[in-house]
Motif scaffolding. Structure first.
Motif, PDB file in Angstrom:
ATOM      1  N   ILE A 179       9.958   9.718  27.849  1.00  0.00           N
ATOM      2  CA  ILE A 179      10.846  10.843  27.567  1.00  0.00           C
ATOM      3  C   ILE A 179      11.987  10.860  28.574  1.00  0.00           C
ATOM      4  O   ILE A 179      11.765  10.825  29.775  1.00  0.00           O
ATOM      5  N   GLY A 180      13.203  10.894  28.076  1.00  0.00           N
ATOM      6  CA  GLY A 180      14.367  10.998  28.943  1.00  0.00           C
ATOM      7  C   GLY A 180      14.663  12.463  29.244  1.00  0.00           C
ATOM      8  O   GLY A 180      14.411  13.346  28.432  1.00  0.00           O
ATOM      9  N   PHE A 181      15.205  12.700  30.417  1.00  0.00           N
ATOM     10  CA  PHE A 181      15.519  14.060  30.835  1.00  0.00           C
ATOM     11  C   PHE A 181      16.974  14.103  31.282  1.00  0.00           C
ATOM     12  O   PHE A 181      17.428  13.240  32.035  1.00  0.00           O
ATOM     13  N   TRP A 182      17.718  15.122  30.824  1.00  0.00           N
ATOM     14  CA  TRP A 182      19.126  15.214  31.199  1.00  0.00           C
ATOM     15  C   TRP A 182      19.493  16.646  31.562  1.00  0.00           C
ATOM     16  O   TRP A 182      18.827  17.602  31.189  1.00  0.00           O
ATOM     17  N   GLU A 240      19.736  27.212  21.721  1.00  0.00           N
ATOM     18  CA  GLU A 240      19.063  25.922  21.822  1.00  0.00           C
ATOM     19  C   GLU A 240      19.773  24.897  20.934  1.00  0.00           C
ATOM     20  O   GLU A 240      20.560  25.253  20.051  1.00  0.00           O
ATOM     21  N   TYR A 241      19.411  23.660  21.188  1.00  0.00           N
ATOM     22  CA  TYR A 241      20.082  22.556  20.505  1.00  0.00           C
ATOM     23  C   TYR A 241      19.018  21.534  20.118  1.00  0.00           C
ATOM     24  O   TYR A 241      18.199  21.116  20.945  1.00  0.00           O
ATOM     25  N   PHE A 256      17.071   8.430  18.058  1.00  0.00           N
ATOM     26  CA  PHE A 256      16.479   9.334  19.034  1.00  0.00           C
ATOM     27  C   PHE A 256      16.497  10.769  18.525  1.00  0.00           C
ATOM     28  O   PHE A 256      17.353  11.146  17.727  1.00  0.00           O
ATOM     29  N   LYS A 257      15.532  11.543  19.015  1.00  0.00           N
ATOM     30  CA  LYS A 257      15.575  12.981  18.788  1.00  0.00           C
ATOM     31  C   LYS A 257      15.785  13.654  20.140  1.00  0.00           C
ATOM     32  O   LYS A 257      15.317  13.162  21.172  1.00  0.00           O
ATOM     33  N   GLU A 258      16.485  14.778  20.109  1.00  0.00           N
ATOM     34  CA  GLU A 258      16.845  15.428  21.365  1.00  0.00           C
ATOM     35  C   GLU A 258      16.748  16.939  21.226  1.00  0.00           C
ATOM     36  O   GLU A 258      17.069  17.513  20.181  1.00  0.00           O
ATOM     37  N   HIS A 259      16.285  17.580  22.299  1.00  0.00           N
ATOM     38  CA  HIS A 259      16.167  19.035  22.345  1.00  0.00           C
ATOM     39  C   HIS A 259      16.781  19.519  23.649  1.00  0.00           C
ATOM     40  O   HIS A 259      16.553  18.931  24.708  1.00  0.00           O
ATOM     41  N   GLY A 260      17.570  20.568  23.555  1.00  0.00           N
ATOM     42  CA  GLY A 260      18.194  21.125  24.751  1.00  0.00           C
ATOM     43  C   GLY A 260      18.227  22.638  24.703  1.00  0.00           C
ATOM     44  O   GLY A 260      18.078  23.247  23.638  1.00  0.00           O
ATOM     45  N   LYS A 261      18.419  23.259  25.855  1.00  0.00           N
ATOM     46  CA  LYS A 261      18.489  24.713  25.941  1.00  0.00           C
ATOM     47  C   LYS A 261      19.536  25.100  26.968  1.00  0.00           C
ATOM     48  O   LYS A 261      19.637  24.488  28.030  1.00  0.00           O
ATOM     49  N   CYS A 275      14.960  13.787  25.688  1.00  0.00           N
ATOM     50  CA  CYS A 275      15.312  12.837  24.636  1.00  0.00           C
ATOM     51  C   CYS A 275      14.173  11.833  24.465  1.00  0.00           C
ATOM     52  O   CYS A 275      13.573  11.398  25.463  1.00  0.00           O
ATOM     53  N   GLN A 276      13.864  11.487  23.196  1.00  0.00           N
ATOM     54  CA  GLN A 276      12.783  10.563  22.942  1.00  0.00           C
ATOM     55  C   GLN A 276      13.118   9.662  21.752  1.00  0.00           C
ATOM     56  O   GLN A 276      13.685  10.121  20.759  1.00  0.00           O
ATOM     57  N   GLU A 277      12.764   8.409  21.867  1.00  0.00           N
ATOM     58  CA  GLU A 277      13.045   7.471  20.781  1.00  0.00           C
ATOM     59  C   GLU A 277      12.106   7.714  19.614  1.00  0.00           C
ATOM     60  O   GLU A 277      10.906   7.948  19.803  1.00  0.00           O
ATOM     61  N   ILE A 278      12.630   7.664  18.383  1.00  0.00           N
ATOM     62  CA  ILE A 278      11.801   7.852  17.198  1.00  0.00           C
ATOM     63  C   ILE A 278      12.003   6.693  16.224  1.00  0.00           C
ATOM     64  O   ILE A 278      11.675   6.800  15.043  1.00  0.00           O
ATOM     65  N   SER A 279      12.512   5.578  16.732  1.00  0.00           N
ATOM     66  CA  SER A 279      12.753   4.441  15.857  1.00  0.00           C
ATOM     67  C   SER A 279      11.435   3.943  15.261  1.00  0.00           C
ATOM     68  O   SER A 279      11.407   3.460  14.134  1.00  0.00           O
TER      69      SER A 279
END
Length: 279
Positions: A179-182, A240-241, A256-261, A275-279
């Motif tokens: 899981i990527g973090f930004w 949220e995003y 990728f799927k991504e969630h933000g707040k 962020c996480q890969e969903i390929s």
């Protein structure tokens, strides 16, 4: 409290030896009291009625005067420890040699202080302390013993330890789950990625400027307009995003799927996401 004692405490109170953050000793105050006539009597009154955990010892580390807070902090409310040795009261403490060395140094005139230290009790339980040990002087200017002030910070240390463990578990989860973090800050349009983000996108960290616009240089051109619109809407709504997008990586296109707040801290807008890969 006698009239003389009240006068002494009023004078001490006017000098405000304690600040709003701590009840540790004021070196200047103790020095002043030690230099005055009847120093031991003044110190005894100061210790007895002080709001902090303070104890006055003779040269053999026997308790002369103990504040009520000291009794409460160490669970000694049912015992009168006056005249007892520090080493008798805290018998069985695992690291007693360390504390004895502190006492010896203070009895030689050294002023000691520690922001974090451990007192390991006989039953193995740990008391975390912030402490200060100073020598006190009799009317002839000779060291008569030490005065010791302690502040129990065990609860604070426990919270810090829990936070550290939680952070370690989160880091393990992020690494294991790839899981990527930004983190983005509006004020300077600054974008920060953790190591996993660079690995997911197969992106060279040396090529990353950290500018918020750099993100749109990474994702697939056909997804830029849609993703930018979702981000702007989340920022405007302080909400949220959630989205999915493609990235053209060195090994090929990945999804990728991504969630933000969005958060508002002291008037500063920021956004955090994963962020996480969903390929």
């Amino acid at each position: 409290m006698s009239l003389d004692e009240r006068n002494i405490m009023e004078e001490i109170g006017e000098r405000k030896p304690f600040n709003g953050h701590s009840e540790m000793l004021s070196i200047e105050l103790i020095k002043e009291i030690s230099e005055r006539k009847h120093a031991q009597n003044l110190l005894s009154v100061f210790v007895k009625y002080a709001p902090g955990a303070i104890a006055l010892f003779d040269r053999e580390m026997k308790f002369l005067v103990v504040s009520d807070r000291w009794y409460r902090d160490y669970g000694l409310a049912e015992n009168d420890i006056t005249g007892s040795s520090y080493y008798e009261v805290f018998y069985g403490t695992e690291n007693m040699d360390k504390w004895a060395s502190y006492h010896r140094r203070a009895l030689k005139g050294e002023k000691l202080r520690n922001e974090e230290d451990r007192l390991i009790k006989k039953d193995g339980s740990v008391i975390w302390l912030k402490w200060e040990i100073l020598p006190w002087f009799d009317k002839f200017g000779v060291i008569g013993g030490v005065i010791m002030s302690t502040e129990v910070i065990t609860d604070r240390k426990r919270l810090e330890d829990d936070h550290r463990k939680s952070k370690q578990l989160l880091e393990m989860a992020i690494e294991t789950g790839k899981i990527g973090f930004w983190h983005w800050i509006e004020r300077n349009n600054r974008l920060e990625w953790n190591d996993q983000m660079f690995e997911l996108f197969e992106y060279d960290e040396s090529d990353f400027t950290g500018d918020g616009e750099a993100f749109f240089d990474v994702i697939h051109p056909d997804d830029v307009t849609r993703v930018r619109g979702l981000l702007n809407r989340a920022i405007a709504d302080r909400g949220e995003y959630h989205t999915q997008y493609r990235v053209i990586c060195k090994s090929g296109t990945k999804k990728f799927k991504e969630h933000g707040k969005v958060f508002l801290d002291d008037g500063l807008l920021r956004m955090t996401g994963i962020c996480q890969e969903i390929s």
